[in-house]
Scaffold this motif. Sequence first.
Motif, mmCIF file in Angstrom:
data_model
loop_
_atom_site.group_PDB
_atom_site.id
_atom_site.type_symbol
_atom_site.label_atom_id
_atom_site.label_comp_id
_atom_site.label_asym_id
_atom_site.label_seq_id
_atom_site.Cartn_x
_atom_site.Cartn_y
_atom_site.Cartn_z
ATOM 1 N N LEU A 190 0.484 -0.910 0.084
ATOM 2 C CA LEU A 190 0.082 -0.250 -0.007
ATOM 3 C C LEU A 190 0.461 1.270 -0.083
ATOM 4 C CD1 LEU A 190 -2.583 -1.218 2.249
ATOM 5 C CD2 LEU A 190 -3.080 -0.714 -0.399
ATOM 6 N N ILE A 191 1.797 1.184 0.181
ATOM 7 C CA ILE A 191 3.199 2.242 -0.154
ATOM 8 C C ILE A 191 3.503 2.637 -1.475
ATOM 9 C CG2 ILE A 191 5.323 1.339 -0.227
ATOM 10 C CD1 ILE A 191 5.964 3.153 2.029
ATOM 11 N N TYR A 192 3.518 1.591 -1.941
ATOM 12 C CA TYR A 192 3.940 1.586 -4.169
ATOM 13 C C TYR A 192 2.412 2.729 -4.361
ATOM 14 C CZ TYR A 192 6.737 -1.246 -2.664
ATOM 15 O OH TYR A 192 8.571 -1.632 -1.467
ATOM 16 N N SER A 193 3.096 3.180 -5.873
ATOM 17 C CA SER A 193 2.674 4.180 -6.243
ATOM 18 C C SER A 193 0.729 3.399 -6.644
ATOM 19 C CB SER A 193 2.667 4.630 -7.835
ATOM 20 O OG SER A 193 3.423 2.988 -8.243
ATOM 21 N N LYS A 196 -1.575 2.973 -3.618
ATOM 22 C CA LYS A 196 -2.278 3.774 -2.988
ATOM 23 C C LYS A 196 -3.434 4.426 -2.445
ATOM 24 C CE LYS A 196 2.419 5.715 -2.464
ATOM 25 N NZ LYS A 196 3.691 7.338 -2.928
ATOM 26 N N ARG A 222 0.871 0.975 4.408
ATOM 27 C CA ARG A 222 0.621 1.774 3.789
ATOM 28 C C ARG A 222 1.770 2.861 4.237
ATOM 29 N NH1 ARG A 222 -3.913 3.114 1.011
ATOM 30 N NH2 ARG A 222 -5.101 1.340 1.358
ATOM 31 N N ALA A 223 1.975 3.639 5.189
ATOM 32 C CA ALA A 223 3.327 4.510 6.271
ATOM 33 C C ALA A 223 4.183 3.223 6.139
ATOM 34 C CB ALA A 223 2.617 5.296 6.687
ATOM 35 N N HIS A 299 4.504 11.961 -3.012
ATOM 36 C CA HIS A 299 3.628 11.256 -3.089
ATOM 37 C C HIS A 299 3.473 11.212 -4.764
ATOM 38 C CE1 HIS A 299 4.688 9.630 0.618
ATOM 39 N NE2 HIS A 299 3.564 9.730 1.409
ATOM 40 N N GLU A 303 2.269 9.010 -8.852
ATOM 41 C CA GLU A 303 1.199 8.275 -9.252
ATOM 42 C C GLU A 303 1.193 8.355 -10.462
ATOM 43 O OE1 GLU A 303 -1.356 12.078 -7.935
ATOM 44 O OE2 GLU A 303 -1.181 11.560 -5.620
#
Length: 527
Positions: A190-193, A196, A222-223, A299, A303
Amino acid sequence: MYDIIIKNGLIIDGSGDRKTFPSDVGINGDKIAAVGDLQKETAKKIIDAEGLYVTPGFVDINNHSDTVFSIFTQPEMESMLAQGVTSALGGQCGSSLAPLVRGDVIAAIQKWTPDIREINVNWLTMAEFLTELGRRKIGINFGTLVGHSTLRRGVLKDGYREATFEEMEIMKSLLERAMKEGAFGISAGLIYSHAKVASSEEIIELAKISAKYGGLYASHLRAEGDNLVAAVNEAIRIGREGGCRIQISHLKAMGEQFWPEMERAIKMVETAKYTGLDINFDFYPYDFTGSVLHILLPHWAVEGGRKEMLSRLKDPATRARIVREMSQNGRRDYDKIILATLGKEKIYAGKSIAAIAQNQEISPEEAIINILIANEGQAIGFIHTLSSENVKMAADHSLSFVASDGAGNNLSYAKRWGLVHPRSFGCFSRFWREYVEKEKIIRPEEAVFKMSGGPARKIGLKDRGLLKKNYFADIVVFDPRTFADAATLENPYRFSKGIHSVLVNGEIALLEGKLTGGLFGKVLRRS
């Protein structure tokens, strides 16, 4: 008569409960036939384990040998075998090699490696992938999760948005079929593009499918710095509402200002466990990460995936904004960010961002952008951003398992990649050296459980992870006094020390410290 007897060893059975005891192990075919006094028995092959520990083969619950394609390019898995790993679980951090909606979906995994061009992707479904892997043969046993990002990129393509109802139904159908065909659950990064933008609700719906088949949800949170506690809370929520067993991948607090959050995160996992959730976390025993370099960008700059990111980096006005925001977010210790694996410009491997910037007479932020452009976004670096005390806290916790977060490498091939993280060669041996032998904070029985019985049970490997009659004969014989890592950041291509023998499915893969070159691994399927 037995095929193999391991005599005179000190047995640690992998359960974590039973104390070390002297005994022998008899093997017939690929199974353990007896654990007991076999001094009067005969065998085709005798391995003398006098003064050595005999344990189950280690189980790497977080392994990337699939998504860096080394299970194909380096199937012997030498670096894994040489530290005692006999089984591994891939499909981690949201990326798996199946199921594929279309063959070109595999290109989305290129954040890890340029070697995709060497692989003939002749599968789409999970069943086809596992069959192909079995046909090729590998050095260790290997199973896989389904990557959420692999599903998402297949269905939504380059769409950076929430999934529609129809798209969710397709993803759920793909996951359900993959579970039936042998996948062990689902993972998310969940941290990847592209992941997210996925909501918790999206993951919960997929976790319900995994739970239906007794599978896992493995989460790259996610973090991992700011908002770490919220990210752990999200994983717990997904477990509760999805009814799924939870494995938090490589739990850590990145960035010195966030180090105090690690204790809070672990306490949240504790509370969830003791209120009924089946939850664990894994860690690697190093205070530096191996991370994609674009994680250092704002971030919004990443995207839409690699193509969109590179377009922004090449646009002068957008580039200036990215540099400005990176500078305003506080200067990092760029001398502690070392380039490792690069898609093209391998001349920079081993050099720090600070040194490259100084050499080019530009800012570190500009250097990072130049490196990403020159390597088409394919750049991984070592980032010294973890607390050694936090790593020790994770190692000592009853809910933790050891996991490499690395991949199998062969010495004859490895240097083609630039530098790899030392964990690929020394994760399990370093854990033993640091916390069992040196710090003495973990009992040998508990340590072996964290490396074998614990992760095997979590994955759902019903007949591996223990030294027990009728279990598969995945076995490690090692000297507890000399079992240690030799791989370093500067020279990661060094095998671990202290391993005497490794058996995979009853076959000898390593004997008296030397690899035999055999490919004795089996494809693991959830059953």
